[in-house]
Write a protein that holds these residues in place. Structure first.
Motif, PDB file in Angstrom:
ATOM      1  N   MET A 177       0.820  -1.185   0.000  1.00 46.59           N
ATOM      2  CA  MET A 177       0.000   0.000   0.000  1.00 46.59           C
ATOM      3  C   MET A 177       0.869   1.255   0.000  1.00 46.59           C
ATOM      4  O   MET A 177       0.583   2.199  -0.711  1.00 46.59           O
ATOM      5  CB  MET A 177      -0.937  -0.044   1.208  1.00 46.59           C
ATOM      6  N   GLU A 178       1.916   1.220   0.819  1.00 44.69           N
ATOM      7  CA  GLU A 178       2.809   2.367   0.915  1.00 44.69           C
ATOM      8  C   GLU A 178       3.543   2.611  -0.408  1.00 44.69           C
ATOM      9  O   GLU A 178       3.792   3.755  -0.791  1.00 44.69           O
ATOM     10  CB  GLU A 178       3.814   2.157   2.056  1.00 44.69           C
ATOM     11  N   ASP A 179       3.884   1.525  -1.107  1.00 47.37           N
ATOM     12  CA  ASP A 179       4.563   1.655  -2.401  1.00 47.37           C
ATOM     13  C   ASP A 179       3.668   2.345  -3.425  1.00 47.37           C
ATOM     14  O   ASP A 179       4.128   3.161  -4.218  1.00 47.37           O
ATOM     15  CB  ASP A 179       4.980   0.283  -2.932  1.00 47.37           C
ATOM     16  N   ASN A 180       2.381   2.017  -3.417  1.00 48.26           N
ATOM     17  CA  ASN A 180       1.440   2.656  -4.342  1.00 48.26           C
ATOM     18  C   ASN A 180       1.327   4.145  -4.076  1.00 48.26           C
ATOM     19  O   ASN A 180       1.264   4.945  -5.007  1.00 48.26           O
ATOM     20  CB  ASN A 180       0.061   2.009  -4.238  1.00 48.26           C
ATOM     21  N   VAL A 181       1.284   4.508  -2.810  1.00 45.52           N
ATOM     22  CA  VAL A 181       1.188   5.921  -2.448  1.00 45.52           C
ATOM     23  C   VAL A 181       2.447   6.661  -2.893  1.00 45.52           C
ATOM     24  O   VAL A 181       2.371   7.767  -3.451  1.00 45.52           O
ATOM     25  CB  VAL A 181       0.951   6.083  -0.921  1.00 45.52           C
ATOM     26  N   ASN A 182       3.615   6.058  -2.677  1.00 49.85           N
ATOM     27  CA  ASN A 182       4.864   6.691  -3.102  1.00 49.85           C
ATOM     28  C   ASN A 182       4.941   6.804  -4.622  1.00 49.85           C
ATOM     29  O   ASN A 182       5.425   7.813  -5.151  1.00 49.85           O
ATOM     30  CB  ASN A 182       6.067   5.907  -2.563  1.00 49.85           C
ATOM     31  N   ASP A 183       4.475   5.783  -5.329  1.00 47.40           N
ATOM     32  CA  ASP A 183       4.448   5.827  -6.789  1.00 47.40           C
ATOM     33  C   ASP A 183       3.528   6.943  -7.283  1.00 47.40           C
ATOM     34  O   ASP A 183       3.856   7.680  -8.214  1.00 47.40           O
ATOM     35  CB  ASP A 183       3.993   4.489  -7.367  1.00 47.40           C
ATOM     36  N   LEU A 184       2.370   7.060  -6.645  1.00 44.01           N
ATOM     37  CA  LEU A 184       1.433   8.114  -7.025  1.00 44.01           C
ATOM     38  C   LEU A 184       2.008   9.497  -6.745  1.00 44.01           C
ATOM     39  O   LEU A 184       1.839  10.425  -7.537  1.00 44.01           O
ATOM     40  CB  LEU A 184       0.106   7.935  -6.300  1.00 44.01           C
ATOM     41  N   ARG A 185       2.679   9.663  -5.617  1.00 45.25           N
ATOM     42  CA  ARG A 185       3.301  10.958  -5.305  1.00 45.25           C
ATOM     43  C   ARG A 185       4.382  11.302  -6.326  1.00 45.25           C
ATOM     44  O   ARG A 185       4.488  12.441  -6.773  1.00 45.25           O
ATOM     45  CB  ARG A 185       3.886  10.929  -3.898  1.00 45.25           C
ATOM     46  N   GLY A 186       5.182  10.306  -6.705  1.00 46.62           N
ATOM     47  CA  GLY A 186       6.216  10.539  -7.705  1.00 46.62           C
ATOM     48  C   GLY A 186       5.625  10.919  -9.051  1.00 46.62           C
ATOM     49  O   GLY A 186       6.116  11.831  -9.723  1.00 46.62           O
ATOM     50  N   ALA A 187       4.566  10.211  -9.437  1.00 49.11           N
ATOM     51  CA  ALA A 187       3.901  10.528 -10.698  1.00 49.11           C
ATOM     52  C   ALA A 187       3.275  11.914 -10.657  1.00 49.11           C
ATOM     53  O   ALA A 187       3.321  12.663 -11.634  1.00 49.11           O
ATOM     54  CB  ALA A 187       2.840   9.470 -11.010  1.00 49.11           C
ATOM     55  N   LEU A 188       2.706  12.280  -9.522  1.00 47.48           N
ATOM     56  CA  LEU A 188       2.096  13.597  -9.363  1.00 47.48           C
ATOM     57  C   LEU A 188       3.143  14.702  -9.439  1.00 47.48           C
ATOM     58  O   LEU A 188       2.923  15.737 -10.077  1.00 47.48           O
ATOM     59  CB  LEU A 188       1.334  13.671  -8.042  1.00 47.48           C
ATOM     60  N   GLU A 189       4.289  14.491  -8.816  1.00 42.82           N
ATOM     61  CA  GLU A 189       5.362  15.483  -8.876  1.00 42.82           C
ATOM     62  C   GLU A 189       5.898  15.629 -10.299  1.00 42.82           C
ATOM     63  O   GLU A 189       6.157  16.741 -10.755  1.00 42.82           O
ATOM     64  CB  GLU A 189       6.485  15.094  -7.914  1.00 42.82           C
ATOM     65  N   ALA A 190       6.043  14.516 -11.013  1.00 49.38           N
ATOM     66  CA  ALA A 190       6.504  14.573 -12.399  1.00 49.38           C
ATOM     67  C   ALA A 190       5.490  15.299 -13.271  1.00 49.38           C
ATOM     68  O   ALA A 190       5.853  16.118 -14.126  1.00 49.38           O
ATOM     69  CB  ALA A 190       6.750  13.166 -12.930  1.00 49.38           C
ATOM     70  N   LEU A 191       4.212  15.024 -13.046  1.00 46.85           N
ATOM     71  CA  LEU A 191       3.159  15.690 -13.804  1.00 46.85           C
ATOM     72  C   LEU A 191       3.134  17.188 -13.511  1.00 46.85           C
ATOM     73  O   LEU A 191       2.979  18.006 -14.421  1.00 46.85           O
ATOM     74  CB  LEU A 191       1.806  15.057 -13.480  1.00 46.85           C
ATOM     75  N   ALA A 192       3.290  17.549 -12.261  1.00 46.00           N
ATOM     76  CA  ALA A 192       3.312  18.968 -11.897  1.00 46.00           C
ATOM     77  C   ALA A 192       4.502  19.672 -12.543  1.00 46.00           C
ATOM     78  O   ALA A 192       4.379  20.815 -13.014  1.00 46.00           O
ATOM     79  CB  ALA A 192       3.361  19.119 -10.380  1.00 46.00           C
TER      80      ALA A 192
END
Length: 85
Positions: free
Chosen positions: A1-16
């Motif tokens: 679960m924690e890995d998914n959250v970290n992946d989503l945060r990384g993707a969000l930062e890249a998108l931003a």
């Protein structure tokens, strides 16, 4: 679960970061599309000649499509029957 959250945060930062870069590029392109002073004078003279008095030109912008394309599209969508002898 924690890995998914970290992946989503990384993707969000890249998108931003991409959105920020694209906004900067759009602003740069909009600033590069300035209308030359000679064109503004010609437009002002045409407006003055048309109205018969000096009028203020408040806003000018580039068209998004050519008149040729608009005329072609209008002709394609025209459903009237052409004159036939």
């Amino acid at each position: 679960m924690e890995d998914n959250v970290n992946d989503l945060r990384g993707a969000l930062e890249a998108l931003a970061a991409k959105v920020t870069a694209l906004e900067a590029r759009v602003a740069e392109l909009e600033n590069a599309q300035e209308i030359p002073e000679e064109d503004l004078i010609a437009i002002g003279a045409a407006v003055a000649a048309y109205f018969g008095h000096k009028a203020k030109v408040k806003a000018i912008r580039y068209g998004t499509q050519s008149r040729w394309a608009a005329a072609t599209r209008e002709r394609l969508h025209n459903r009237s029957v052409p004159h036939v002898r």
